[in-house]
Design a protein around this motif. Structure first.
Motif, PDB file in Angstrom:
ATOM      1  N   ALA A 131       0.929   2.549  -4.559  1.00 12.89           N
ATOM      2  CA  ALA A 131       0.027   1.428  -4.852  1.00 12.89           C
ATOM      3  C   ALA A 131      -1.403   1.924  -5.049  1.00 12.89           C
ATOM      4  O   ALA A 131      -2.097   1.505  -5.989  1.00 12.89           O
ATOM      5  CB  ALA A 131       0.079   0.399  -3.725  1.00 12.89           C
ATOM      6  N   ASP A 132      -1.837   2.821  -4.183  1.00 10.10           N
ATOM      7  CA  ASP A 132      -3.190   3.377  -4.316  1.00 10.10           C
ATOM      8  C   ASP A 132      -3.340   4.172  -5.609  1.00 10.10           C
ATOM      9  O   ASP A 132      -4.381   4.102  -6.274  1.00 10.10           O
ATOM     10  CB  ASP A 132      -3.521   4.277  -3.124  1.00 10.10           C
ATOM     11  CG  ASP A 132      -3.739   3.487  -1.851  1.00 10.10           C
ATOM     12  OD1 ASP A 132      -4.029   2.283  -1.948  1.00 10.10           O
ATOM     13  OD2 ASP A 132      -3.608   4.076  -0.765  1.00 10.10           O
ATOM     14  N   ALA A 140      -0.057  -3.081  -8.493  1.00  7.83           N
ATOM     15  CA  ALA A 140      -0.465  -2.372  -7.276  1.00  7.83           C
ATOM     16  C   ALA A 140      -0.314  -3.273  -6.055  1.00  7.83           C
ATOM     17  O   ALA A 140       0.165  -2.830  -5.000  1.00  7.83           O
ATOM     18  CB  ALA A 140      -1.904  -1.884  -7.407  1.00  7.83           C
ATOM     19  N   ARG A 141      -0.684  -4.532  -6.197  1.00  8.85           N
ATOM     20  CA  ARG A 141      -0.535  -5.477  -5.097  1.00  8.85           C
ATOM     21  C   ARG A 141       0.942  -5.667  -4.747  1.00  8.85           C
ATOM     22  O   ARG A 141       1.313  -5.787  -3.582  1.00  8.85           O
ATOM     23  CB  ARG A 141      -1.182  -6.813  -5.457  1.00  8.85           C
ATOM     24  CG  ARG A 141      -1.724  -7.504  -4.241  1.00  8.85           C
ATOM     25  CD  ARG A 141      -2.590  -8.692  -4.559  1.00  8.85           C
ATOM     26  NE  ARG A 141      -3.980  -8.255  -4.662  1.00  8.85           N
ATOM     27  CZ  ARG A 141      -4.866  -8.794  -5.458  1.00  8.85           C
ATOM     28  NH1 ARG A 141      -4.519  -9.766  -6.274  1.00  8.85           N
ATOM     29  NH2 ARG A 141      -6.104  -8.372  -5.482  1.00  8.85           N
ATOM     30  N   PHE A 190       3.283  -3.397  -5.119  1.00  7.20           N
ATOM     31  CA  PHE A 190       3.681  -2.207  -4.371  1.00  7.20           C
ATOM     32  C   PHE A 190       3.219  -2.292  -2.917  1.00  7.20           C
ATOM     33  O   PHE A 190       3.940  -1.870  -2.010  1.00  7.20           O
ATOM     34  CB  PHE A 190       3.121  -0.940  -5.020  1.00  7.20           C
ATOM     35  CG  PHE A 190       4.033  -0.325  -6.036  1.00  7.20           C
ATOM     36  CD1 PHE A 190       4.892   0.695  -5.693  1.00  7.20           C
ATOM     37  CD2 PHE A 190       4.028  -0.766  -7.350  1.00  7.20           C
ATOM     38  CE1 PHE A 190       5.738   1.266  -6.612  1.00  7.20           C
ATOM     39  CE2 PHE A 190       4.864  -0.203  -8.293  1.00  7.20           C
ATOM     40  CZ  PHE A 190       5.728   0.815  -7.927  1.00  7.20           C
ATOM     41  N   GLU A 191       2.033  -2.830  -2.700  1.00  8.95           N
ATOM     42  CA  GLU A 191       1.542  -2.977  -1.330  1.00  8.95           C
ATOM     43  C   GLU A 191       2.417  -3.941  -0.537  1.00  8.95           C
ATOM     44  O   GLU A 191       2.735  -3.693   0.630  1.00  8.95           O
ATOM     45  CB  GLU A 191       0.094  -3.448  -1.329  1.00  8.95           C
ATOM     46  CG  GLU A 191      -0.875  -2.373  -1.763  1.00  8.95           C
ATOM     47  CD  GLU A 191      -2.300  -2.886  -1.904  1.00  8.95           C
ATOM     48  OE1 GLU A 191      -2.502  -4.122  -2.002  1.00  8.95           O
ATOM     49  OE2 GLU A 191      -3.207  -2.038  -1.931  1.00  8.95           O
ATOM     50  N   ARG A 232      -3.602   1.711  -8.529  1.00  7.47           N
ATOM     51  CA  ARG A 232      -4.912   1.039  -8.520  1.00  7.47           C
ATOM     52  C   ARG A 232      -6.019   1.991  -8.976  1.00  7.47           C
ATOM     53  O   ARG A 232      -6.870   1.629  -9.766  1.00  7.47           O
ATOM     54  CB  ARG A 232      -5.200   0.497  -7.132  1.00  7.47           C
ATOM     55  CG  ARG A 232      -6.522  -0.248  -7.075  1.00  7.47           C
ATOM     56  CD  ARG A 232      -6.724  -0.993  -5.772  1.00  7.47           C
ATOM     57  NE  ARG A 232      -5.887  -2.193  -5.768  1.00  7.47           N
ATOM     58  CZ  ARG A 232      -4.880  -2.411  -4.931  1.00  7.47           C
ATOM     59  NH1 ARG A 232      -4.584  -1.511  -4.026  1.00  7.47           N
ATOM     60  NH2 ARG A 232      -4.186  -3.511  -4.983  1.00  7.47           N
ATOM     61  N   LEU A 241       3.002   2.820  -0.262  1.00  4.90           N
ATOM     62  CA  LEU A 241       1.578   2.480  -0.219  1.00  4.90           C
ATOM     63  C   LEU A 241       0.730   3.498  -0.989  1.00  4.90           C
ATOM     64  O   LEU A 241      -0.269   3.135  -1.615  1.00  4.90           O
ATOM     65  CB  LEU A 241       1.107   2.360   1.233  1.00  4.90           C
ATOM     66  CG  LEU A 241       1.674   1.144   1.982  1.00  4.90           C
ATOM     67  CD1 LEU A 241       1.333   1.229   3.461  1.00  4.90           C
ATOM     68  CD2 LEU A 241       1.172  -0.152   1.385  1.00  4.90           C
TER      69      LEU A 241
END
Length: 132
Positions: free
Chosen positions: A67-68, A11-12, A14-15, A71, A64
């Motif tokens: 990513a969310d 996820a990080r 992807f951010e 997560r 983003l």
């Protein structure tokens, strides 16, 4: 390293990619707009800047959101985190929708009326009717 830690890193990642898309998109948009400004008018350069950076914003928002999603689903699937994700997705969907209208100049349900195929079909129809 467990599954949750791995998904947190994904996820990080992807951010980071989403932010990179935004930064690179901004730089690319400005460079292309400056080239166009030198070659033509400021108005065309401004339009190009808006369209190019708008596209980069849309792509960055999508990354983003991914990513969310990762997560929320893989790392902390609580009711509260799902609710927060829902609100984030709603806000980003509204932003994406607004940006797309801003870029295209028409709402999605009217886009077919201004697409190349429709315009060409109308022009061909007019040409046939005027030649008869």
């Amino acid at each position: 390293m467990g599954f949750e830690d791995l998904m947190e890193h994904v996820a990080r990642g992807f951010e980071v990619i989403g932010v990179a898309v935004l930064v690179v998109g901004l730089v690319w948009s400005v460079v292309q707009a400056l080239r166009l400004w030198r070659a033509t008018s400021g108005r065309r350069a401004y339009q190009a800047l808006r369209e190019l950076f708008g596209g980069a914003l849309l792509l960055g928002l999508e990354v983003l959101v991914a990513a969310d999603l990762i997560r929320t689903v893989a790392v902390s699937p609580t009711l509260e985190s799902v609710a927060v994700l829902g609100v984030i997705v709603l806000i980003r969907t509204f932003l994406s929708f607004s940006l797309q209208i801003e870029i295209d100049g028409v709402p999605p349900w009217r886009r077919a009326l201004t697409s190349g195929a429709t315009v060409m079909a109308r022009a061909a129809s007019r040409a046939r009717s005027s030649s008869q």
